[in-house]
Design a protein around this motif. Sequence first.
Motif, mmCIF file in Angstrom:
data_model
loop_
_atom_site.group_PDB
_atom_site.id
_atom_site.type_symbol
_atom_site.label_atom_id
_atom_site.label_comp_id
_atom_site.label_asym_id
_atom_site.label_seq_id
_atom_site.Cartn_x
_atom_site.Cartn_y
_atom_site.Cartn_z
ATOM 1 N N VAL A 29 -14.600 0.240 6.265
ATOM 2 C CA VAL A 29 -15.594 -0.762 5.878
ATOM 3 C C VAL A 29 -15.843 -0.617 4.384
ATOM 4 O O VAL A 29 -16.178 0.477 3.916
ATOM 5 N N THR A 30 -15.649 -1.695 3.658
ATOM 6 C CA THR A 30 -15.856 -1.681 2.218
ATOM 7 C C THR A 30 -16.850 -2.776 1.859
ATOM 8 O O THR A 30 -16.633 -3.948 2.207
ATOM 9 N N VAL A 31 -17.926 -2.393 1.182
ATOM 10 C CA VAL A 31 -18.957 -3.339 0.781
ATOM 11 C C VAL A 31 -18.956 -3.431 -0.736
ATOM 12 O O VAL A 31 -19.197 -2.436 -1.427
ATOM 13 N N SER A 32 -18.670 -4.617 -1.242
ATOM 14 C CA SER A 32 -18.616 -4.807 -2.689
ATOM 15 C C SER A 32 -19.975 -5.252 -3.214
ATOM 16 O O SER A 32 -20.720 -5.961 -2.530
ATOM 17 N N SER A 33 -20.265 -4.853 -4.445
ATOM 18 C CA SER A 33 -21.560 -5.207 -5.036
ATOM 19 C C SER A 33 -21.500 -6.523 -5.778
ATOM 20 O O SER A 33 -20.439 -7.088 -5.995
ATOM 21 N N THR A 42 -20.188 1.769 2.436
ATOM 22 C CA THR A 42 -18.734 1.868 2.376
ATOM 23 C C THR A 42 -18.265 3.219 2.886
ATOM 24 O O THR A 42 -18.723 4.270 2.416
ATOM 25 N N ALA A 43 -17.386 3.191 3.875
ATOM 26 C CA ALA A 43 -16.895 4.417 4.502
ATOM 27 C C ALA A 43 -15.866 4.058 5.570
ATOM 28 O O ALA A 43 -15.705 2.879 5.906
ATOM 29 N N VAL A 44 -15.224 5.085 6.083
ATOM 30 C CA VAL A 44 -14.454 4.925 7.312
ATOM 31 C C VAL A 44 -15.408 5.178 8.472
ATOM 32 O O VAL A 44 -16.108 6.195 8.493
ATOM 33 N N TYR A 45 -15.440 4.249 9.402
ATOM 34 C CA TYR A 45 -16.347 4.338 10.546
ATOM 35 C C TYR A 45 -15.562 4.775 11.778
ATOM 36 O O TYR A 45 -14.507 4.208 12.094
ATOM 37 N N TYR A 46 -16.114 5.773 12.474
ATOM 38 C CA TYR A 46 -15.477 6.350 13.643
ATOM 39 C C TYR A 46 -16.352 6.161 14.882
ATOM 40 O O TYR A 46 -17.569 6.369 14.837
ATOM 41 N N CYS A 47 -15.694 5.847 15.963
ATOM 42 C CA CYS A 47 -16.313 5.801 17.269
ATOM 43 C C CYS A 47 -16.063 7.156 17.952
ATOM 44 O O CYS A 47 -14.980 7.728 17.792
ATOM 45 N N ALA A 48 -17.052 7.645 18.701
ATOM 46 C CA ALA A 48 -16.904 8.942 19.367
ATOM 47 C C ALA A 48 -17.579 8.916 20.723
ATOM 48 O O ALA A 48 -18.548 8.174 20.934
ATOM 49 N N GLY A 49 -17.074 9.756 21.635
ATOM 50 C CA GLY A 49 -17.608 9.811 22.978
ATOM 51 C C GLY A 49 -17.928 11.227 23.412
ATOM 52 O O GLY A 49 -17.186 12.159 23.118
ATOM 53 N N ASP A 50 -19.028 11.375 24.127
ATOM 54 C CA ASP A 50 -19.488 12.665 24.624
ATOM 55 C C ASP A 50 -20.016 12.459 26.039
ATOM 56 O O ASP A 50 -21.038 11.783 26.218
ATOM 57 N N GLN A 51 -19.340 13.054 27.009
ATOM 58 C CA GLN A 51 -19.763 12.835 28.391
ATOM 59 C C GLN A 51 -21.130 13.438 28.652
ATOM 60 O O GLN A 51 -21.368 14.618 28.372
ATOM 61 N N TRP A 52 -22.019 12.603 29.188
ATOM 62 C CA TRP A 52 -23.405 12.989 29.496
ATOM 63 C C TRP A 52 -24.102 13.559 28.256
ATOM 64 O O TRP A 52 -24.994 14.399 28.383
ATOM 65 N N GLY A 53 -23.688 13.131 27.085
ATOM 66 C CA GLY A 53 -24.210 13.704 25.855
ATOM 67 C C GLY A 53 -25.686 13.449 25.627
ATOM 68 O O GLY A 53 -26.199 12.356 25.878
ATOM 69 N N GLY A 83 -13.345 -3.614 11.098
ATOM 70 C CA GLY A 83 -13.650 -3.261 9.718
ATOM 71 C C GLY A 83 -13.082 -4.277 8.744
ATOM 72 O O GLY A 83 -12.335 -5.183 9.122
ATOM 73 N N GLY A 84 -13.461 -4.119 7.474
ATOM 74 C CA GLY A 84 -12.951 -5.032 6.457
ATOM 75 C C GLY A 84 -13.748 -4.955 5.179
ATOM 76 O O GLY A 84 -14.539 -4.029 4.971
ATOM 77 N N PHE A 99 -20.023 7.255 13.721
ATOM 78 C CA PHE A 99 -20.165 8.114 12.555
ATOM 79 C C PHE A 99 -19.410 7.455 11.404
ATOM 80 O O PHE A 99 -18.587 6.573 11.620
ATOM 81 N N ARG A 100 -19.682 7.914 10.194
ATOM 82 C CA ARG A 100 -18.938 7.393 9.054
ATOM 83 C C ARG A 100 -18.674 8.500 8.050
ATOM 84 O O ARG A 100 -19.410 9.478 7.980
ATOM 85 N N GLN A 101 -17.628 8.290 7.291
ATOM 86 C CA GLN A 101 -17.258 9.278 6.280
ATOM 87 C C GLN A 101 -16.814 8.563 5.020
ATOM 88 O O GLN A 101 -15.821 7.816 5.043
#
Length: 124
Positions: free
Chosen positions: A120-124, A91-102, A9-10, A37-39
Amino acid sequence: QVQLVESGGGLVQAGGSLRLSCAFSGRTFSSYTMGWFRQAPGKEREFVAAITWTGGRTYYADSVKGRFTISRDNAKNTVALQMNSLKPEDTAVYYCAGDQWGLRVVNRDEYDYWGQGTQVTVSS
């Protein structure tokens, strides 16, 4: 116990690119569907992209389709999210997630394991 660690990120200007990476450990990576995912502040965590355990199928939110690409390397136990043509609304916090056989890849409640997130921050 599965551990997920995001990196990459950055701060980037609108139109730029970033590549996020997530390192997986603790279980058999090749049996896990992986998602990003992101928030954003004040918003719910939302689906961005996912890839099945074989890597054979990928899924994207409409808002990122054509700009983001998810990929995985089962030999290195990593999943990546290449983000191009970034917009301020990404722009958000990005999350990695795992789900077995999802299979229900869009539903965040299906995922059993989550990383700590990367900003992650995106400036205009």
